[in-house]
Design a protein around this motif. Sequence first.
Motif, PDB file in Angstrom:
ATOM      1  N   PHE A 192       1.036  -1.616   0.078  1.00 51.94           N
ATOM      2  CA  PHE A 192       0.203  -0.248  -0.167  1.00 51.94           C
ATOM      3  C   PHE A 192       0.832   1.073   0.149  1.00 51.94           C
ATOM      4  CE2 PHE A 192      -3.738  -2.811   2.856  1.00 51.94           C
ATOM      5  CZ  PHE A 192      -4.319  -3.107   0.929  1.00 51.94           C
ATOM      6  N   VAL A 193       1.604   1.425   0.807  1.00 54.40           N
ATOM      7  CA  VAL A 193       3.122   2.604   0.528  1.00 54.40           C
ATOM      8  C   VAL A 193       3.366   2.884  -0.859  1.00 54.40           C
ATOM      9  CG1 VAL A 193       5.148   3.390   1.111  1.00 54.40           C
ATOM     10  CG2 VAL A 193       3.923   2.675   2.985  1.00 54.40           C
ATOM     11  N   LEU A 194       3.404   1.707  -1.496  1.00 55.72           N
ATOM     12  CA  LEU A 194       4.119   1.666  -2.477  1.00 55.72           C
ATOM     13  C   LEU A 194       3.222   2.418  -4.084  1.00 55.72           C
ATOM     14  CD1 LEU A 194       6.243  -1.645  -2.734  1.00 55.72           C
ATOM     15  CD2 LEU A 194       7.445   0.985  -2.131  1.00 55.72           C
ATOM     16  N   VAL A 195       2.090   1.410  -3.263  1.00 57.21           N
ATOM     17  CA  VAL A 195       1.158   1.772  -5.036  1.00 57.21           C
ATOM     18  C   VAL A 195      -0.621   2.798  -4.286  1.00 57.21           C
ATOM     19  CG1 VAL A 195       2.308   0.073  -6.209  1.00 57.21           C
ATOM     20  CG2 VAL A 195      -0.121  -0.023  -4.692  1.00 57.21           C
ATOM     21  N   ALA A 196      -0.379   3.052  -3.011  1.00 57.92           N
ATOM     22  CA  ALA A 196      -2.027   3.533  -2.722  1.00 57.92           C
ATOM     23  C   ALA A 196      -2.093   5.022  -2.374  1.00 57.92           C
ATOM     24  CB  ALA A 196      -2.581   2.718  -1.507  1.00 57.92           C
ATOM     25  N   ASP A 197      -3.030   5.019  -2.047  1.00 57.70           N
ATOM     26  CA  ASP A 197      -3.056   6.099  -1.657  1.00 57.70           C
ATOM     27  C   ASP A 197      -3.439   6.845   0.245  1.00 57.70           C
ATOM     28  OD1 ASP A 197      -3.200   7.942  -4.121  1.00 57.70           O
ATOM     29  OD2 ASP A 197      -5.101   7.534  -4.305  1.00 57.70           O
ATOM     30  N   VAL A 198      -2.515   7.240   0.796  1.00 64.67           N
ATOM     31  CA  VAL A 198      -1.947   7.057   2.286  1.00 64.67           C
ATOM     32  C   VAL A 198      -2.752   8.234   3.068  1.00 64.67           C
ATOM     33  CG1 VAL A 198      -0.660   5.960   3.803  1.00 64.67           C
ATOM     34  CG2 VAL A 198      -0.534   5.612   1.654  1.00 64.67           C
ATOM     35  N   ASP A 199      -3.137   7.992   4.042  1.00 67.02           N
ATOM     36  CA  ASP A 199      -4.098   9.295   4.819  1.00 67.02           C
ATOM     37  C   ASP A 199      -2.499   9.020   5.824  1.00 67.02           C
ATOM     38  OD1 ASP A 199      -4.762  11.182   6.702  1.00 67.02           O
ATOM     39  OD2 ASP A 199      -6.588  10.930   5.991  1.00 67.02           O
ATOM     40  N   TRP A 200      -1.253   9.906   5.430  1.00 69.46           N
ATOM     41  CA  TRP A 200      -0.178   9.538   7.582  1.00 69.46           C
ATOM     42  C   TRP A 200      -0.749   9.823   8.380  1.00 69.46           C
ATOM     43  CZ3 TRP A 200       2.780   5.990   6.526  1.00 69.46           C
ATOM     44  CH2 TRP A 200       3.173   5.551   4.670  1.00 69.46           C
ATOM     45  N   GLN A 201      -2.112  10.900   8.621  1.00 68.87           N
ATOM     46  CA  GLN A 201      -2.519  11.198   9.921  1.00 68.87           C
ATOM     47  C   GLN A 201      -2.697  10.339  10.776  1.00 68.87           C
ATOM     48  OE1 GLN A 201      -4.324  15.394   9.325  1.00 68.87           O
ATOM     49  NE2 GLN A 201      -2.948  16.114  11.233  1.00 68.87           N
ATOM     50  N   ALA A 202      -3.469   9.502   9.659  1.00 68.41           N
ATOM     51  CA  ALA A 202      -4.840   8.675  10.195  1.00 68.41           C
ATOM     52  C   ALA A 202      -3.494   7.337  10.661  1.00 68.41           C
ATOM     53  CB  ALA A 202      -5.247   7.714   9.669  1.00 68.41           C
ATOM     54  N   VAL A 203      -2.556   7.072   9.871  1.00 72.85           N
ATOM     55  CA  VAL A 203      -1.645   6.406  10.033  1.00 72.85           C
ATOM     56  C   VAL A 203      -0.708   6.597  11.219  1.00 72.85           C
ATOM     57  CG1 VAL A 203       0.200   5.462   9.757  1.00 72.85           C
ATOM     58  CG2 VAL A 203      -1.431   5.735   7.937  1.00 72.85           C
ATOM     59  N   ALA A 204      -0.460   8.018  11.314  1.00 72.27           N
ATOM     60  CA  ALA A 204       0.345   7.842  12.950  1.00 72.27           C
ATOM     61  C   ALA A 204      -0.501   7.554  14.255  1.00 72.27           C
ATOM     62  CB  ALA A 204       0.731   9.440  13.140  1.00 72.27           C
ATOM     63  N   GLY A 205      -2.707   8.322  13.977  1.00 71.02           N
ATOM     64  CA  GLY A 205      -3.081   7.760  14.609  1.00 71.02           C
ATOM     65  C   GLY A 205      -2.988   6.789  15.273  1.00 71.02           C
ATOM     66  N   VAL A 206      -3.515   6.061  13.818  1.00 69.56           N
ATOM     67  CA  VAL A 206      -3.614   3.708  14.465  1.00 69.56           C
ATOM     68  C   VAL A 206      -2.687   3.725  14.852  1.00 69.56           C
ATOM     69  CG1 VAL A 206      -4.635   2.263  13.691  1.00 69.56           C
ATOM     70  CG2 VAL A 206      -5.163   3.771  12.901  1.00 69.56           C
ATOM     71  N   ALA A 207      -0.668   3.939  15.034  1.00 74.18           N
ATOM     72  CA  ALA A 207       0.363   3.141  14.911  1.00 74.18           C
ATOM     73  C   ALA A 207       0.490   3.768  16.051  1.00 74.18           C
ATOM     74  CB  ALA A 207       1.011   3.452  14.143  1.00 74.18           C
ATOM     75  N   LEU A 208      -0.136   5.177  17.156  1.00 77.06           N
ATOM     76  CA  LEU A 208       0.200   5.451  18.503  1.00 77.06           C
ATOM     77  C   LEU A 208       0.241   4.192  19.035  1.00 77.06           C
ATOM     78  CD1 LEU A 208       1.034   9.241  17.982  1.00 77.06           C
ATOM     79  CD2 LEU A 208       3.307   7.344  18.453  1.00 77.06           C
ATOM     80  N   GLY A 209      -1.553   4.658  18.856  1.00 77.97           N
ATOM     81  CA  GLY A 209      -2.625   3.811  19.749  1.00 77.97           C
ATOM     82  C   GLY A 209      -2.169   2.469  19.661  1.00 77.97           C
ATOM     83  N   ALA A 210      -1.790   1.594  18.644  1.00 81.42           N
ATOM     84  CA  ALA A 210      -1.939  -0.083  18.312  1.00 81.42           C
ATOM     85  C   ALA A 210      -0.770  -0.503  19.690  1.00 81.42           C
ATOM     86  CB  ALA A 210      -1.774   0.018  16.920  1.00 81.42           C
ATOM     87  N   ILE A 211       0.349   0.838  19.140  1.00 81.17           N
ATOM     88  CA  ILE A 211       1.221   0.097  19.909  1.00 81.17           C
ATOM     89  C   ILE A 211       1.385   0.044  21.530  1.00 81.17           C
ATOM     90  CG2 ILE A 211       3.868   0.597  20.763  1.00 81.17           C
ATOM     91  CD1 ILE A 211       4.429   2.446  18.167  1.00 81.17           C
TER      92      ILE A 211
END
Length: 251
Positions: free
Chosen positions: A196-215
């Motif tokens: 997905f990082v290579l070929v898809a549209d990514v919302d990096w704010q959403a990624v950061a929020g999910v990642a911080l909580g998921a850790i």
Amino acid sequence: MTGWELVAVCAAGVVAGAINAVVGSGSLITFPTLVAMGVDPVTANVSNTIGLVPGSFTGAYGYRAELSGQRERLLRLGLASALGALIGGVLLLFLDPDVFQIVVVVLIALACVLVVVQPRLNRWLADRREHASPHGGLALWLGVLAAGVYGGYFGAAQGVLLIGLLGSFLDEHLQRVNAAKNVLALIVNGVAAVLFVLVADVDWQAVAGVALGAIAGGFLGARMGRRIPAPVLRGVIVTVGVAAIIVLVYG
């Protein structure tokens, strides 16, 4: 995305990380949250998958004691997970999102049935296991491949599918099955995330929020999940699976 929305996404990530470590289906928390914040559904799915990778790692690390002696098994099954995730990720990018709707519900229901009947099924398979592969054989490999396809495509409740498969084909305690599930889910999410990082549209704010909580959630979930007795854990798995079916069918 406003500051408060980012906080809400992070909170959802904590819950999702914990659920993924114990059972799976954390995406049923984070994905709807991202959509509610106005993120396009496909972009939300992509961003959610990437964001949950760190939480999958902390969840797997929390079960490291139960992973002892499973290296060769996970290498074999990990290949199936990786291949399946790649196929599923490609399908997400090119197929209508409604294509798997019915199949997904059937797979989750089947997984719940497998979890419920696992003790009896284990006894029935005991004689066969004496002469079978300790890694579950071709049937389990293909099942894990299919679960990887599903996980790469959407991911919610892939943990329920994996526990149902691993628990039925392996002569292992449920906590060791859950540990293996966490590693395979990590592989699926990781491979799909790279695609997905290579070929898809990514919302990096959403990624950061999910990642911080998921850790944080992954650590907490692993600490709690390792202390849950097998019958209780089995009940939690089925409950989450049924909830997943309800959410997917009725939205």
